[in-house]
Design a protein around this motif. Structure first.
Motif, PDB file in Angstrom:
ATOM      1  N   ALA A 206      43.884  44.710  35.382  1.00 59.50           N
ATOM      2  CA  ALA A 206      45.505  44.772  35.489  1.00 59.50           C
ATOM      3  C   ALA A 206      46.031  45.095  34.721  1.00 59.50           C
ATOM      4  O   ALA A 206      47.158  45.514  34.367  1.00 59.50           O
TER       5      ALA A 206
ATOM      6  N   VAL B 194      41.278  37.016  41.357  1.00 60.22           N
ATOM      7  CA  VAL B 194      42.281  37.019  41.292  1.00 60.22           C
ATOM      8  C   VAL B 194      43.316  35.882  42.348  1.00 60.22           C
ATOM      9  O   VAL B 194      44.079  35.331  42.017  1.00 60.22           O
TER      10      VAL B 194
ATOM     11  N   GLN C 170      39.777  34.569  31.099  1.00 59.91           N
ATOM     12  CA  GLN C 170      40.165  32.989  31.337  1.00 59.91           C
ATOM     13  C   GLN C 170      42.035  33.590  30.788  1.00 59.91           C
ATOM     14  O   GLN C 170      42.898  32.849  31.601  1.00 59.91           O
ATOM     15  N   ARG C 171      42.003  34.058  30.126  1.00 63.03           N
ATOM     16  CA  ARG C 171      43.979  34.541  29.753  1.00 63.03           C
ATOM     17  C   ARG C 171      43.880  35.768  29.425  1.00 63.03           C
ATOM     18  O   ARG C 171      44.862  36.092  29.372  1.00 63.03           O
TER      19      ARG C 171
ATOM     20  N   GLY D 208      50.426  39.179  41.536  1.00 64.35           N
ATOM     21  CA  GLY D 208      48.766  39.549  41.828  1.00 64.35           C
ATOM     22  C   GLY D 208      48.376  39.798  40.338  1.00 64.35           C
ATOM     23  O   GLY D 208      46.787  39.575  39.674  1.00 64.35           O
ATOM     24  N   MET D 209      49.459  40.629  39.233  1.00 64.42           N
ATOM     25  CA  MET D 209      49.559  40.337  38.421  1.00 64.42           C
ATOM     26  C   MET D 209      49.027  38.741  36.982  1.00 64.42           C
ATOM     27  O   MET D 209      48.667  38.425  36.550  1.00 64.42           O
TER      28      MET D 209
ATOM     29  N   LEU E  80      52.277  47.015  39.370  1.00 60.56           N
ATOM     30  CA  LEU E  80      50.957  45.531  40.436  1.00 60.56           C
ATOM     31  C   LEU E  80      52.467  45.254  41.053  1.00 60.56           C
ATOM     32  O   LEU E  80      53.351  45.004  40.570  1.00 60.56           O
TER      33      LEU E  80
ATOM     34  N   MET F 259      40.401  41.884  34.817  1.00 62.38           N
ATOM     35  CA  MET F 259      41.244  41.226  34.149  1.00 62.38           C
ATOM     36  C   MET F 259      41.651  42.819  33.310  1.00 62.38           C
ATOM     37  O   MET F 259      43.451  42.859  33.367  1.00 62.38           O
TER      38      MET F 259
ATOM     39  N   LEU G 200      37.027  35.087  36.229  1.00 62.89           N
ATOM     40  CA  LEU G 200      37.333  36.941  36.312  1.00 62.89           C
ATOM     41  C   LEU G 200      36.685  37.397  36.297  1.00 62.89           C
ATOM     42  O   LEU G 200      36.623  37.475  34.681  1.00 62.89           O
TER      43      LEU G 200
ATOM     44  N   ARG H 110      42.332  32.696  42.005  1.00 58.04           N
ATOM     45  CA  ARG H 110      42.732  31.301  40.390  1.00 58.04           C
ATOM     46  C   ARG H 110      44.451  31.153  41.241  1.00 58.04           C
ATOM     47  O   ARG H 110      44.517  29.773  40.399  1.00 58.04           O
ATOM     48  N   GLY H 111      44.357  31.982  41.572  1.00 57.40           N
ATOM     49  CA  GLY H 111      45.959  31.020  41.548  1.00 57.40           C
ATOM     50  C   GLY H 111      46.214  30.739  43.079  1.00 57.40           C
ATOM     51  O   GLY H 111      47.242  30.156  42.759  1.00 57.40           O
TER      52      GLY H 111
ATOM     53  N   GLY I 224      48.297  35.991  38.985  1.00 55.59           N
ATOM     54  CA  GLY I 224      47.412  35.238  39.165  1.00 55.59           C
ATOM     55  C   GLY I 224      45.889  35.737  38.300  1.00 55.59           C
ATOM     56  O   GLY I 224      45.592  34.519  38.195  1.00 55.59           O
ATOM     57  N   ALA I 225      46.087  36.580  37.609  1.00 54.68           N
ATOM     58  CA  ALA I 225      44.716  37.136  37.102  1.00 54.68           C
ATOM     59  C   ALA I 225      44.842  36.235  35.639  1.00 54.68           C
ATOM     60  O   ALA I 225      43.820  35.732  35.260  1.00 54.68           O
ATOM     61  N   GLU I 226      46.338  35.734  35.314  1.00 61.39           N
ATOM     62  CA  GLU I 226      46.414  35.669  34.106  1.00 61.39           C
ATOM     63  C   GLU I 226      46.604  33.942  34.109  1.00 61.39           C
ATOM     64  O   GLU I 226      46.600  33.080  32.915  1.00 61.39           O
TER      65      GLU I 226
END
Lengths: 194, 194
Positions: A111, A170, A24-25, B107-108, B103, A108, A103, A173-174, B110-112
């Motif tokens: 990245a 990715v 998640q984080r 994209g970065m 990256l 994750m 993810l 989630r965004g 979005g993952a976080e």
DNA sequence: GTCTATATTGTGATAGAC
DNA sequence: GTCTATCACAATATAGAC
């Protein structure tokens, strides 16, 4: 590093909670204390099972990769045709994402690679290679049978398919309205079939 | 939040350094002090330009998205045919990645996404939507001209292409031998053309 | 296996001088 | 625009008791 198969039930609970937080984080986005709180114990008890955060996450990667490869073996056993194998493969990503929009552990970490301990990056690299290798084998098999298009080579297609599924998670989630790995799986399949 | 076009030269240096760190290590993976060190100043001087880390990163996203959309407009002006536009689009990702394997900023992030302040996530969502919208328009145009295959719809193809390029950057960092966005761009193009 | 207590360092952020 | 000094807190990790 401990092997995940030798973990006590308490250690497994710690690992489960940490994996969920990681998905998640991200690696830098959760703390040992977050894990402790989710499990219902204190920080030093987490360190009792895994001496460092790096070891904890490296063990997560190890277990995740092992389970994933078991799924790949199961798919090969259950599905004979390349298109069915590819559809089932995409289903693995869709299933992960369907669970709280998690993810892929290694997506994750990939990245974040520049900020990670070497032992973690190594596990991620192995996971990536295992996926591309498996996909390339399945695709090459389908190409020989005339079920998968021949034009881009098996390895190029494999990299693209794997990356597209990782990327779809990715995006998903965004962006609420974006296509997740399930929809992208369908799109990929219709593009790749002969 | 300040608009990026009103930044002083000093603020821009801070923003440049922070963006680089963000692309390499993610939001949670760099600190204000890291930024200060890279610029050659002290922590409070960074806060003088951007009161909070959230504001700093939100401004990075704002500037990044604005520049990216300018590139999209340039591509549409310079390339008339859909396949050429798509090739140039993939080139944007390849260029970012060629610079120290950076990256995509969004994209970065979005993952976080789950670990980020709302104002940052909002900017990322807008960036994602702008990309998928642009791609869908270009692809639909190519489909009408018979240059792009018709089978998956324009929006499905657009999501897939965008996600595949984002994913290729993640794979490229985690795996030395993997195909980066440049190679994946070629693969995508040959799949998508009619 | 879990705890309390603690060491040490890093973090985002502010006050106020120059 | 930059600095020194400082705050309040969060981070990983360890020592040692139960």
């Amino acid at each position: 590093m401990k092997h995940f198969s030798e973990l006590t039930p308490s250690a497994e609970r710690v690992l489960d909670a940490a994996q969920s937080l990681l998905q998640q984080r991200g690696y830098s986005g959760f703390s040992i204390d977050d894990v402790a709180k989710d499990v219902g114990i204190r920080k030093p008890s987490v360190h009792h099972h895994f001496a460092t955060k790096a070891e904890l996450v490296a063990t997560i990667v190890q277990r995740y990769a092992h389970r994933f490869e078991a799924e790949l073996a199961r798919i090969e056993a259950e599905q004979a045709a390349a298109p069915d194998r590819l559809a089932a493969y995409a289903g693995l990503f869709a299933r992960t994402f369907a669970d709280e929009r998690r993810l892929c552990v290694c997506g994750m970490l990939g990245a974040e690679a520049d900020a990670l301990p070497a032992e973690v990056v190594l596990g991620v690299e192995r996971f990536f290679a295992a996926n591309v290798d498996w996909l390339a084998r399945v695709i090459a098999h389908g190409q020989r049978n005339g079920l998968v298009r021949r034009k881009p080579g098996a390895r190029e297609l494999a990299s693209m398919v794997f990356g597209a599924l990782e990327g779809a998670m990715v995006l998903g989630r965004g962006m609420q309205t974006a296509a997740g790995p399930k929809e992208v799986g369908h799109t990929l399949l219709s593009l790749v079939l002969a």
